[in-house]
Design an enzyme around this catalytic site. Structure first.
Site: not given
Ligand code: SIN
Length: 358
Positions: A41, A55, A88, A121-122, A194, A315
């Site tokens: 992103t 987007y 990602s 971020t994923d 995340k 467990e």
């Molecule tokens: C992001 O970057 O926040 C979402 C898309 C990605 O992980 O490439």
């Protein structure tokens, strides 16, 4: 009069020369930071300035990301390189091997002081942890992303990139392992995750806490991760072209053995069980995992809970079943550590030692 004009011109020329020299000297003192771009992103574009969902990720090239932040010139000599241009969720083992090799090659150069990786971020936490285990250097490596595309009102990418470059060029970040820096906060690759699908403050280190902040153009650290990483790591991927297949099976009420059997049939060398609670095993999954272990597959009990230690022999009787526990690693990071462990050993005692060390 003529003399006075010549005198003034000479003086101005001298001033210009002195200014250029001091500028070059100042640039010479700035750290050299490489920005390796992979997409996400932070390099995304939306249809309008208010588009913050729906987007397109990974469209803006690294040079444009850098020139969009002219302030970078004042804090580092920055060069960019496009390693991939993907969202990602499409990062895979091959991407990690390619990226890790490039990071190691660059950090071995005297003229590179630190690296910034721009990333979606994923899966940022996974790439960060992988690099944390295979980068052979104490120089800073900082992974950065953004929650809003570059075209959005109040896009977070530019300030995140600025802070990441500052951090990668700083003395304070040396030897701290791979760092994830977004939203003015610095987190350790091993522990960060995340936690929110869309808010800017999504990256957290639950319970153990963040390492520090970016404030007023500098990093301020309060703690560091105690687990082995980077220069102290035993893992080396420079000669590797492929990583062993390790898959994750998710635990839930009414779970069956289908996923374990499917991964076995597909050739998995290791299975991470994202168990309920403290990694508890429902009967159908337990019998499937016991069979898998008998066929040589390494089984790691992790937890879907997201916080806390998975207790060995808690467990399940791990000694008797010859299973490994993931300690505090979440399933997606346990998968990475098991892949790397399997490049060294198939002995479960060694693998358990690795899970307590990294
Ligand atoms: C992001 O970057 O926040 C979402 C898309 C990605 O992980 O490439």
């Amino acid at each position: 009069m003529l003399h006075r004009n010549i005198y003034r011109q000479v003086l101005m020329l001298l001033c210009a020369i002195l200014f250029t020299i001091s500028l070059v000297q100042a640039q010479g003192k700035l750290p050299n930071v490489m920005v390796l771009a992979t997409g996400g992103t932070i390099a995304g574009t939306g249809a309008t300035s208010t588009t913050t969902v729906g987007y397109t990720a990974a469209t803006v090239a690294v040079d444009r990301l850098i020139t969009a932040v002219p302030e970078l010139k004042k804090v580092a000599n920055v060069k960019g390189e496009q390693v991939f241009q993907i969202a990602s969720e499409n990062i895979n083992n091959d991407s990690w091997l390619k990226l890790a090799k490039r990071v190691n090659t660059l950090l071995a150069q005297k003229d590179v002081d630190g690296i910034v990786v721009t990333h979606g971020t994923d899966t940022i936490e996974e790439t960060a942890y992988f690099l944390n285990l295979v980068v052979k250097s104490r120089k800073p490596v900082v992974i950065v992303g953004a929650m809003r595309p570059s075209t959005a009102l109040s896009a977070d990418g530019p300030i995140n990139l600025y802070n990441a470059v500052l951090l990668a060029g700083s003395r304070e970040a040396r030897g701290k392992g791979v760092l994830v820096a977004l939203n003015d906060q610095i987190n350790a690759a091993r522990e960060v995750t995340k936690t929110n699908t869309s808010t800017l403050d999504t990256f957290k280190t639950p319970e153990l806490g963040l390492l520090g902040y970016m404030q007023d153009n500098r990093p301020i650290f309060y703690r560091q991760s105690t687990r082995k990483h980077t220069a102290d790591s035993e893992f080396d991927v420079m000669q590797l072209d492929v990583l062993p297949q390790v898959d994750i099976v998710y635990g839930y009420a009414n779970v069956n053995r289908i996923a374990v059997d499917a991964f076995m049939a597909a050739g998995a060398k290791g299975i991470i069980y994202a168990g309920t609670g403290d990694g508890s095993l429902a009967d159908p999954v337990k019998s499937a995992l016991v069979e898998a272990r008998k066929q040589g597959v390494i089984i790691v009990r992790s937890s879907r809970v997201g916080q806390g230690i998975v207790a060995r022999n808690g467990e399940a009787n791990d000694d008797e079943l010859d299973f490994v526990v993931s300690d505090t690693l979440n399933p997606q990071k346990a998968r990475i550590l098991l892949m790397l462990a399997l490049t060294k050993t198939i002995n479960t005692k060694d693998i358990q030692r690795i899970f307590y060390a990294y």
